[in-house]
Scaffold this motif. Structure first.
Motif, PDB file in Angstrom:
ATOM      1  N   ILE A   1       0.869  -1.172   0.000  1.00  0.00           N
ATOM      2  CA  ILE A   1       0.000   0.000   0.000  1.00  0.00           C
ATOM      3  C   ILE A   1       0.909   1.226   0.000  1.00  0.00           C
ATOM      4  CG2 ILE A   1      -1.850   1.260   1.149  1.00  0.00           C
ATOM      5  CD1 ILE A   1      -2.742  -1.452   0.260  1.00  0.00           C
ATOM      6  N   ALA A   2       0.793   2.043  -1.029  1.00  0.00           N
ATOM      7  CA  ALA A   2       1.587   3.269  -1.128  1.00  0.00           C
ATOM      8  C   ALA A   2       0.690   4.454  -0.785  1.00  0.00           C
ATOM      9  CB  ALA A   2       2.163   3.424  -2.532  1.00  0.00           C
ATOM     10  N   HIS A   3       1.063   5.206   0.248  1.00  0.00           N
ATOM     11  CA  HIS A   3       0.281   6.347   0.706  1.00  0.00           C
ATOM     12  C   HIS A   3       0.897   7.646   0.197  1.00  0.00           C
ATOM     13  CE1 HIS A   3      -1.810   3.756   3.635  1.00  0.00           C
ATOM     14  NE2 HIS A   3      -0.628   3.220   3.866  1.00  0.00           N
ATOM     15  N   GLY A   4       0.043   8.628  -0.061  1.00  0.00           N
ATOM     16  CA  GLY A   4       0.536   9.952  -0.442  1.00  0.00           C
ATOM     17  C   GLY A   4       1.329   9.945  -1.725  1.00  0.00           C
TER      18      GLY A   4
ATOM     19  N   LEU B   1       5.275   3.556   2.433  1.00  0.00           N
ATOM     20  CA  LEU B   1       4.897   2.262   1.878  1.00  0.00           C
ATOM     21  C   LEU B   1       4.672   1.280   3.024  1.00  0.00           C
ATOM     22  CD1 LEU B   1       7.420   1.756  -1.099  1.00  0.00           C
ATOM     23  CD2 LEU B   1       5.120   2.709  -1.171  1.00  0.00           C
ATOM     24  N   ASP B   2       3.545   0.580   2.978  1.00  0.00           N
ATOM     25  CA  ASP B   2       3.256  -0.492   3.932  1.00  0.00           C
ATOM     26  C   ASP B   2       3.309  -1.819   3.189  1.00  0.00           C
ATOM     27  OD1 ASP B   2       2.802   1.471   5.819  1.00  0.00           O
ATOM     28  OD2 ASP B   2       0.625   1.453   5.551  1.00  0.00           O
ATOM     29  N   LEU B   3       4.158  -2.724   3.635  1.00  0.00           N
ATOM     30  CA  LEU B   3       4.303  -4.027   3.004  1.00  0.00           C
ATOM     31  C   LEU B   3       3.876  -5.118   3.974  1.00  0.00           C
ATOM     32  CD1 LEU B   3       6.784  -2.062   1.958  1.00  0.00           C
ATOM     33  CD2 LEU B   3       7.537  -4.125   0.798  1.00  0.00           C
ATOM     34  N   ASN B   4       2.889  -5.911   3.568  1.00  0.00           N
ATOM     35  CA  ASN B   4       2.453  -7.071   4.341  1.00  0.00           C
ATOM     36  C   ASN B   4       2.663  -8.306   3.480  1.00  0.00           C
ATOM     37  OD1 ASN B   4       0.905  -6.013   6.919  1.00  0.00           O
ATOM     38  ND2 ASN B   4       0.368  -4.652   5.234  1.00  0.00           N
ATOM     39  N   GLY B   5       3.393  -9.282   4.001  1.00  0.00           N
ATOM     40  CA  GLY B   5       3.674 -10.424   3.156  1.00  0.00           C
ATOM     41  C   GLY B   5       4.042 -11.673   3.916  1.00  0.00           C
TER      42      GLY B   5
ATOM     43  N   LEU C   1      17.692  -4.001  15.063  1.00  0.00           N
ATOM     44  CA  LEU C   1      18.020  -3.810  13.647  1.00  0.00           C
ATOM     45  C   LEU C   1      17.893  -2.323  13.334  1.00  0.00           C
ATOM     46  CD1 LEU C   1      15.938  -6.812  12.232  1.00  0.00           C
ATOM     47  CD2 LEU C   1      18.360  -6.786  12.860  1.00  0.00           C
ATOM     48  N   ASP C   2      18.997  -1.600  13.450  1.00  0.00           N
ATOM     49  CA  ASP C   2      18.933  -0.139  13.335  1.00  0.00           C
ATOM     50  C   ASP C   2      19.541   0.411  12.055  1.00  0.00           C
ATOM     51  OD1 ASP C   2      21.507  -0.821  13.974  1.00  0.00           O
ATOM     52  OD2 ASP C   2      21.741   0.654  15.588  1.00  0.00           O
ATOM     53  N   ARG C   3      19.943  -0.460  11.140  1.00  0.00           N
ATOM     54  CA  ARG C   3      20.551   0.037   9.901  1.00  0.00           C
ATOM     55  C   ARG C   3      19.949  -0.659   8.688  1.00  0.00           C
ATOM     56  NH1 ARG C   3      27.068   0.584  11.252  1.00  0.00           N
ATOM     57  NH2 ARG C   3      26.846   2.048  13.024  1.00  0.00           N
ATOM     58  N   LEU C   4      18.641  -0.733   8.664  1.00  0.00           N
ATOM     59  CA  LEU C   4      17.968  -1.373   7.541  1.00  0.00           C
ATOM     60  C   LEU C   4      17.940  -0.435   6.339  1.00  0.00           C
ATOM     61  CD1 LEU C   4      14.969  -3.063   9.386  1.00  0.00           C
ATOM     62  CD2 LEU C   4      17.105  -4.116   8.630  1.00  0.00           C
ATOM     63  N   PRO C   5      17.955  -0.975   5.129  1.00  0.00           N
ATOM     64  CA  PRO C   5      17.923  -0.137   3.920  1.00  0.00           C
ATOM     65  C   PRO C   5      16.701   0.763   3.900  1.00  0.00           C
ATOM     66  CG  PRO C   5      18.456  -2.423   3.370  1.00  0.00           C
ATOM     67  CD  PRO C   5      18.060  -2.411   4.812  1.00  0.00           C
ATOM     68  N   ASN C   6      16.890   1.991   3.403  1.00  0.00           N
ATOM     69  CA  ASN C   6      15.797   2.961   3.240  1.00  0.00           C
ATOM     70  C   ASN C   6      15.081   3.266   4.553  1.00  0.00           C
ATOM     71  OD1 ASN C   6      15.503   1.115   0.365  1.00  0.00           O
ATOM     72  ND2 ASN C   6      15.817   3.316   0.204  1.00  0.00           N
TER      73      ASN C   6
ATOM     74  N   GLU D   1       7.343  -1.167   7.152  1.00  0.00           N
ATOM     75  CA  GLU D   1       6.975   0.188   6.765  1.00  0.00           C
ATOM     76  C   GLU D   1       8.213   0.920   6.268  1.00  0.00           C
ATOM     77  OE1 GLU D   1       5.154   2.010  10.134  1.00  0.00           O
ATOM     78  OE2 GLU D   1       3.297   0.843   9.981  1.00  0.00           O
ATOM     79  N   LEU D   2       8.051   1.610   5.138  1.00  0.00           N
ATOM     80  CA  LEU D   2       9.130   2.406   4.571  1.00  0.00           C
ATOM     81  C   LEU D   2       8.703   3.861   4.533  1.00  0.00           C
ATOM     82  CD1 LEU D   2      10.089   0.161   1.514  1.00  0.00           C
ATOM     83  CD2 LEU D   2      11.398   0.426   3.608  1.00  0.00           C
ATOM     84  N   PRO D   3       9.578   4.783   4.959  1.00  0.00           N
ATOM     85  CA  PRO D   3       9.224   6.200   4.888  1.00  0.00           C
ATOM     86  C   PRO D   3       9.287   6.694   3.447  1.00  0.00           C
ATOM     87  CG  PRO D   3      11.465   5.948   5.674  1.00  0.00           C
ATOM     88  CD  PRO D   3      10.903   4.561   5.553  1.00  0.00           C
ATOM     89  N   GLN D   4       9.240   7.994   3.286  1.00  0.00           N
ATOM     90  CA  GLN D   4       9.133   8.600   1.950  1.00  0.00           C
ATOM     91  C   GLN D   4      10.166   8.071   0.967  1.00  0.00           C
ATOM     92  OE1 GLN D   4       8.410  12.868   1.668  1.00  0.00           O
ATOM     93  NE2 GLN D   4       9.957  13.014   0.074  1.00  0.00           N
ATOM     94  N   ILE D   5       9.680   7.728  -0.226  1.00  0.00           N
ATOM     95  CA  ILE D   5      10.535   7.213  -1.299  1.00  0.00           C
ATOM     96  C   ILE D   5      10.240   7.997  -2.565  1.00  0.00           C
ATOM     97  CG2 ILE D   5      10.900   5.248  -2.838  1.00  0.00           C
ATOM     98  CD1 ILE D   5      10.736   3.410  -0.528  1.00  0.00           C
ATOM     99  N   THR D   6      11.282   8.323  -3.308  1.00  0.00           N
ATOM    100  CA  THR D   6      11.145   9.043  -4.576  1.00  0.00           C
ATOM    101  C   THR D   6      11.809   8.247  -5.682  1.00  0.00           C
ATOM    102  OG1 THR D   6      11.140  11.203  -3.480  1.00  0.00           O
ATOM    103  CG2 THR D   6      11.647  11.171  -5.830  1.00  0.00           C
TER     104      THR D   6
END
Length: 271
Positions: A122-125, A141-145, A221-226, A245-250
Motif C-alpha cells: 500500500i503506497a500512501h501519499g 509504503l506499507d508491506l504485508n507479506g 536492527l537499526d541500519r535497515l535499507p531505506n 513500513e518504509l518512509p518517503q521514497i522518490t
C-alpha cells in the motif's frame, strides 16, 4: 470511508476527453494504434502545460495499462536499482485528497533473487511530479507479506552473522556458532526492529546445556535499507508473516520506456 475502485470506472476520466479517447476500446489496442495519445502527454509534461487533471489521467493510464498487460502474469521490473520478478495479482488506484493511494498484490516474487511468497504493498501519499523524466513520490509504503522460513534463513546466512542457520525437522531454526561449537534450536520474532530469540534446546560439542543457562540478548536492527521499520515478523509453521513500513521514497520513470515495456511485455524501469 472510500473504497478502492478500478481505474476504468474512475469518474474524473469521464470529464477528460483524453481519457475518453484512451478507453473507448481496450487500452492495449489504443497504444498500438494511437501512439500520439502517449506522445502528447509527454510533450505537455515537458513543457509544463498540463491541466490539473493530467496526473489523474496518467495514473489511470499507467495502472490500467500495466494491469491489462501483466495481470495474472509474471512482470519484470527494475525498482530503485533492484531486480523484481513476480506475478501481478492486483493493481488499484484511488485519489485521497491532493494525492493518490495505490494497492499492489504480488505473488511468487523474487527480489534480487530472494524469494517471497506474497506481498501486498500500500503506497500512501503518492504524487506525480511532471517533467522528463516524470518523478513519483510516496509518503509511506506499507508491506504485508509472507516468506518461507527456509528463504528467510537463506537470506540471513548472507549477512555475515556469527551463526550458521538452518531448519530443524520440527520447524525451529537451528543455529550453530561458527567458532564456539554451540548448537541451539531457537524460535525468533521481530517487533519494531527488535529481534528476540527464545532458546528451546542447546548443546556444546554434543553435550546438552541446561535450559535455564543459555540466554540470547535482543538484537536491534537499526541500519535497515531505506530506514525501513519491521513492525512484526512471526513464524507460523513453515512461513514467516511480516509487516514492513518504509518512509518517503522518490523514484523517476520515462513515460516512453514504460509505454514500450507495457506494449512489448518487457521490463518496467523505475530509477
Amino acid at each position: 470511508m472510500a473504497t478502492y475502485f478500478d481505474p476504468t470506472s474512475w469518474s474524473p476520466m469521464r470529464a477528460v476527453d483524453l481519457g475518453k479517447r484512451l478507453f473507448d476500446q481496450s487500452l492495449l489496442e489504443q497504444w498500438l494504434s494511437f501512439t500520439t495519445a502517449w506522445v502528447d502527454p509527454v510533450a505537455d509534461l515537458g513543457a509544463g502545460t498540463v491541466t490539473a487533471l493530467m496526473p489523474d489521467v496518467l495514473m489511470t493510464v499507467l495502472s490500467e495499462g500495466i494491469l491489462s498487460r501483466f495481470g495474472g502474469q509474471e512482470v519484470s521490473a527494475t525498482l530503485l536499482g533492484h531486480d523484481l520478478h513476480a506475478t501481478l495479482q492486483v493493481l488499484k488506484v484511488r485519489r485521497r485528497g491532493a494525492h493518490f493511494q495505490t494497492k499492489t498484490v504480488l505473488s511468487r516474487m523474487r527480489w534480487d533473487d530472494h524469494p517471497i511468497e506474497q506481498v501486498t504493498v500500500i503506497a500512501h501519499g503518492v504524487r506525480l511530479v511532471p517533467g522528463v523524466p516524470t518523478k513519483v513520490r510516496a509518503q509511506q509504503l506499507d508491506l504485508n507479506g509472507t516468506v518461507t522460513t527456509e528463504a528467510l534463513v537463506g537470506w540471513l546466512n548472507t549477512q555475515q552473522l556469527d551463526w550458521q542457520l538452518g531448519i530443524d525437522a520440527t520447524g525451529l531454526i537451528r543455529a550453530k556458532h561458527r567458532r564456539r561449537r554451540i548448537t541451539a534450536l531457537v524460535e525468533a520474532q521481530v517487533r519494531d526492529n527488535l529481534v528476540t530469540v527464545e532458546i528451546q534446546r542447546a548443546n556444546w560439542l554434543g553435550i546438552p546445556i541446561p535450559r535455564n543457562i543459555p540466554t540470547a540478548p535482543a538484537i536491534l536492527l537499526d541500519r535497515l535499507p531505506n530506514d525501513a521499520r519491521i513492525v512484526h515478523a512471526t513464524r507460523e509453521g513453515d512461513l514467516v508473516r511480516f509487516r514492513v513500513e518504509l518512509p518517503q521514497i522518490t523514484g523517476s520513470f520515462d513515460l516512453a520506456q514504460i509505454r514500450s515495456a507495457i506494449v512489448a511485455g518487457t521490463t518496467l524501469i523505475v530509477f
